[in-house]
Design an enzyme around this catalytic site. Structure first.
Site, PDB file in Angstrom:
ATOM      1  N   GLY A 208       0.867  -1.276   0.202  1.00  0.00           N
ATOM      2  CA  GLY A 208      -0.057  -0.111  -0.054  1.00  0.00           C
ATOM      3  C   GLY A 208       0.806   1.265  -0.017  1.00  0.00           C
ATOM      4  N   ASN A 209       0.438   2.373   0.243  1.00  0.00           N
ATOM      5  CA  ASN A 209       0.862   3.606   0.218  1.00  0.00           C
ATOM      6  C   ASN A 209       0.461   4.505   1.277  1.00  0.00           C
ATOM      7  OD1 ASN A 209      -1.058   5.579  -0.880  1.00  0.00           O
ATOM      8  ND2 ASN A 209      -0.681   4.133  -2.660  1.00  0.00           N
ATOM      9  N   PHE A 210       0.841   5.470   1.619  1.00  0.00           N
ATOM     10  CA  PHE A 210       0.781   6.499   2.947  1.00  0.00           C
ATOM     11  C   PHE A 210      -0.506   7.410   2.744  1.00  0.00           C
ATOM     12  CE2 PHE A 210       5.022   5.417   4.241  1.00  0.00           C
ATOM     13  CZ  PHE A 210       5.059   4.536   5.418  1.00  0.00           C
ATOM     14  N   SER A 211      -1.101   7.354   1.168  1.00  0.00           N
ATOM     15  CA  SER A 211      -2.268   8.145   1.284  1.00  0.00           C
ATOM     16  C   SER A 211      -3.382   8.283   2.108  1.00  0.00           C
ATOM     17  CB  SER A 211      -2.712   8.152  -0.197  1.00  0.00           C
ATOM     18  OG  SER A 211      -3.936   8.665  -0.476  1.00  0.00           O
ATOM     19  N   ALA A 276      -3.946   7.832  -4.898  1.00  0.00           N
ATOM     20  CA  ALA A 276      -2.718   7.153  -5.064  1.00  0.00           C
ATOM     21  C   ALA A 276      -2.638   5.834  -5.396  1.00  0.00           C
ATOM     22  CB  ALA A 276      -1.819   7.634  -3.746  1.00  0.00           C
TER      23      ALA A 276
END
Ligand code: CTP
Length: 404
Positions: A208-211, A276
């Site tokens: 995943g990502n930090f968005s 994102a």
């Protein structure tokens, strides 16, 4: 009826003008609104709870708890399409300006996600005091609307500024502000993607990502405030929105976000892709939890569909497509190249180099670009203001398109 179906929390505070609030409730109901009344303790000195309960046909609450039952301020704040604080005393105004929370009215105000309208009422000297001027400015800067005070006879016997606007004026003000009729995007459908995507590795892990989705949600709200109906395709995040014009479609992965966006795009005139989206996902998802064995573990990743580029290929003349670019090097050239290759009309360039900008922050520093050569560097501003700036340029592009 100009307020049909609108749910309004009316907060009455301690001012002589409170004696006019049963009439205000009557007029709001006459326009089709569903009204719930809350009061501060001081309001009771000027108007009876029984009168307000009788005209609103609902109990009137004045404290967070009645000893045995809990009046849920968060629920009330979320229920409402609008909160109206009328009359708003100098004391309550000071609390709103400073985020104080010592009674039901200030608690509902802090929990409310709907537009808040404030009808101040006080003596002229209090109204003109520097601290009141400052408080008015502060509550305005939070996005609340101040219903102008009237000039006339005041409780002190003096004649001047500071009277609460008449109930008829307040109802008119609310009806105009809450109606989509005069808004520039009335009748327009828009698609917004926001948040991260999670790509499953096995049943308990993901890439995943930090968005957090904050920017995309702010864009959906700014478009909705202009009267558009929004489909917000939202990746996994704890954030949400309760705007009456926004329908949230929750998704988890890039593939789900792609499917939802492709389905919705043909009915939309505007699409803003702020999510994102993961560019890669695990080639295969393990059906059982992957056990720890070797010193290293190779994850085999494969490309996801590019949603912006796919919509760019399907875009019709009446559709406006806006993308985001997150760059760390050669920012401007890369963003312009991205806009061209994905066939977007407009791009918001987001630089992670700027302090206070990017994932999770409340502020952002964007550069707006469009395919006609427009280039505007915005200062560091709240995500709400950044979203409004994006929507402003969308309106300009649509206007230019119509006048060609
Ligand atoms: N985007 C998308 N679908 C993807 C990847 C990105 O719709 N699978 C959209 C984003 O929502 C954003 C824009 O494309 O509006 C640009 O995203 P960005 O991450 O900056 O660029 P990428 O295309 O992923 O390119 P790169 O990571 O190589 O910079």
């Amino acid at each position: 009826m100009q307020l049909t179906g609108k749910k309004i929390v009316l907060a009455v505070t301690g001012s002589i003008a409170a004696y006019k609030t049963p009439q205000l409730v009557r007029l709001l109901i006459k326009e089709g609104a569903d009204v719930r009344v809350i009061t501060t303790a001081m309001a009771g000195a000027f108007v009876s709870a029984l009168a307000l309960a009788t005209v609103s046909k609902h109990p009137v609450y004045s404290s967070v708890s009645d000893g045995t039952s809990w009046n849920n301020h968060v629920e009330m704040g979320l229920w409402a399409d609008a909160m109206l604080i009328a009359p708003c005393s100098a004391n309550t105004l000071g609390k709103l300006a400073n985020g104080l929370c010592d009674n039901l009215v200030s608690a509902v105000y802090l929990s409310a996600r709907c537009p808040v309208f404030i009808a101040p009422a006080m003596d002229e000297d209090m109204w003109l005091h520097e601290s009141t001027r400052y408080n008015v400015q502060r509550v305005r800067s939070y996005g609340n609307q101040i219903i102008p005070v009237a000039h006339g006879e005041l409780a002190s016997g003096l004649v001047g500024e500071g009277r609460m606007a008449e109930p008829e004026e307040i109802v008119k003000y609310l009806a105009e502000a809450l109606s989509d009729d005069n808004k520039p995007l009335k009748g327009t459908n828009a698609l917004v993607t926001a948040g991260p995507t999670f790509e499953r590795i096995d049943p308990v892990r993901f890439v995943g990502n930090f968005s957090t989705g904050k920017m995309g949600i702010a864009i959906a709200e700014a478009l909705a405030d202009m009267g558009a109906k929004i489909s917000l395709v939202l990746g996994p995040t704890h954030l949400g929105t309760y705007h009456a014009n926004i329908k949230v479609i929750k998704v988890e992965s890039a593939a789900e976000m792609y499917d939802a966006s492709i389905k919705l795009f043909p009915q939309c005139e505007i699409a803003v892709l702020a999510a994102a989206v993961a560019d890669y996902k695990p080639k295969e998802m393990a059906l059982e939890k992957i056990k720890k064995k070797e010193e290293t573990l190779d994850l085999n990743l494969t490309r996801t569909n590019d949603i912006l580029a796919s919509l760019g290929k399907k875009k019709k003349n009446n559709q406006l497509l806006v993308g985001f670019a997150l760059e760390t090097t050669n920012e401007l050239e890369n963003a312009i190249a991205k806009m061209k290759s994905k066939n977007a009309d407009m791009m918001a360039l987001n630089s992670l180099r700027d302090e206070g900008a990017g994932f999770g922050h409340d502020t952002n520093k964007l550069t707006l670009l469009d395919n006609k050569g427009y280039n505007e560097q915005l200062p560091l501003m709240s995500k709400k203001e950044s979203a409004q700036a994006i929507v402003k340029h969308i309106l300009e592009l649509r206007h230019a398109e119509k006048t060609v």
